[in-house]
Design an enzyme around this catalytic site. Structure first.
Site, short mmCIF file in Angstrom:
data_model
loop_
_atom_site.label_atom_id
_atom_site.label_comp_id
_atom_site.label_asym_id
_atom_site.label_seq_id
_atom_site.Cartn_x
_atom_site.Cartn_y
_atom_site.Cartn_z
N HIS A 52 12.64 97.44 80.49
CA HIS A 52 14.05 97.04 80.51
C HIS A 52 14.24 96.01 81.62
CE1 HIS A 52 15.87 100.84 78.44
NE2 HIS A 52 14.78 100.40 77.82
N GLU A 54 16.32 95.77 84.01
CA GLU A 54 16.54 96.34 85.34
C GLU A 54 15.23 96.78 85.99
OE1 GLU A 54 18.11 97.10 82.44
OE2 GLU A 54 19.88 98.31 82.86
N CYS A 82 20.98 102.46 81.27
CA CYS A 82 20.61 103.73 80.65
C CYS A 82 20.21 104.72 81.76
CB CYS A 82 19.46 103.53 79.67
SG CYS A 82 17.88 103.12 80.46
N CYS A 85 17.09 103.56 83.82
CA CYS A 85 17.37 102.47 84.77
C CYS A 85 18.28 102.93 85.91
CB CYS A 85 17.96 101.28 84.03
SG CYS A 85 16.76 100.51 82.90
#
Length: 148
Positions: A52, A54, A82, A85
């Site tokens: 992801h 992040e 999410c 993260c």
């Protein structure tokens, strides 16, 4: 640079991710007014469900700064993080989180598990949502409409 400029950089990363066929999410990490790291989603390219934006940016910032603690860093991301993260942000001790679009399905900051309010969360960044929200949400909406 002002707040919208950093979110604009995150949006640039999101657009680049979308152009590569990735879900268009972008992230920028800033310390003392300077960009330390930036990334867009790469789950497909890396064949890695943890790639992801992040997490990629946190890894790059930690490497660049030579520390797993990003205590004086602010993170700008185009979508509400999410649970994975949000947890990484807590472990990294991110100072402030700025995010664009809310995510009622997968978000874990203002939706879902609301990780930062959990008693098991050891560090809670300051959270500011809705930054460039319509532009962030529009990128995601266009991306998913094109795939239906």
């Amino acid at each position: 640079m002002a707040l919208p400029s950093f979110m604009q950089m995150a949006l640039e990363e999101a657009r680049a991710a979308g152009a590569r066929g990735e879900v268009p999410v972008g992230c920028v990490i800033v310390r003392a007014g300077e960009v330390v790291a930036r990334a867009g989603n790469r789950t497909l390219a890396d064949k890695d469900p943890t790639a992801h934006a992040e997490l990629l940016a946190i890894r790059a910032a930690a490497s660049a700064l030579g520390s797993e603690r990003l205590t004086d860093c602010d993170l700008y991301v185009t979508l509400e993080p999410c649970a994975m993260c949000a947890t990484a942000m807590s472990f990294a001790r991110i100072r402030r989180l700025y995010f664009g679009a809310a995510d009622s399905k997968g978000g874990a900051v203002e939706h879902g598990v609301r990780f930062f309010t959990s008693p098991t969360c050891h560090h809670r960044p300051e959270v500011y949502g809705g930054i460039n929200e319509s532009e962030s949400a529009g990128l995601l909406k266009e991306f998913f409409q094109a795939r239906r």
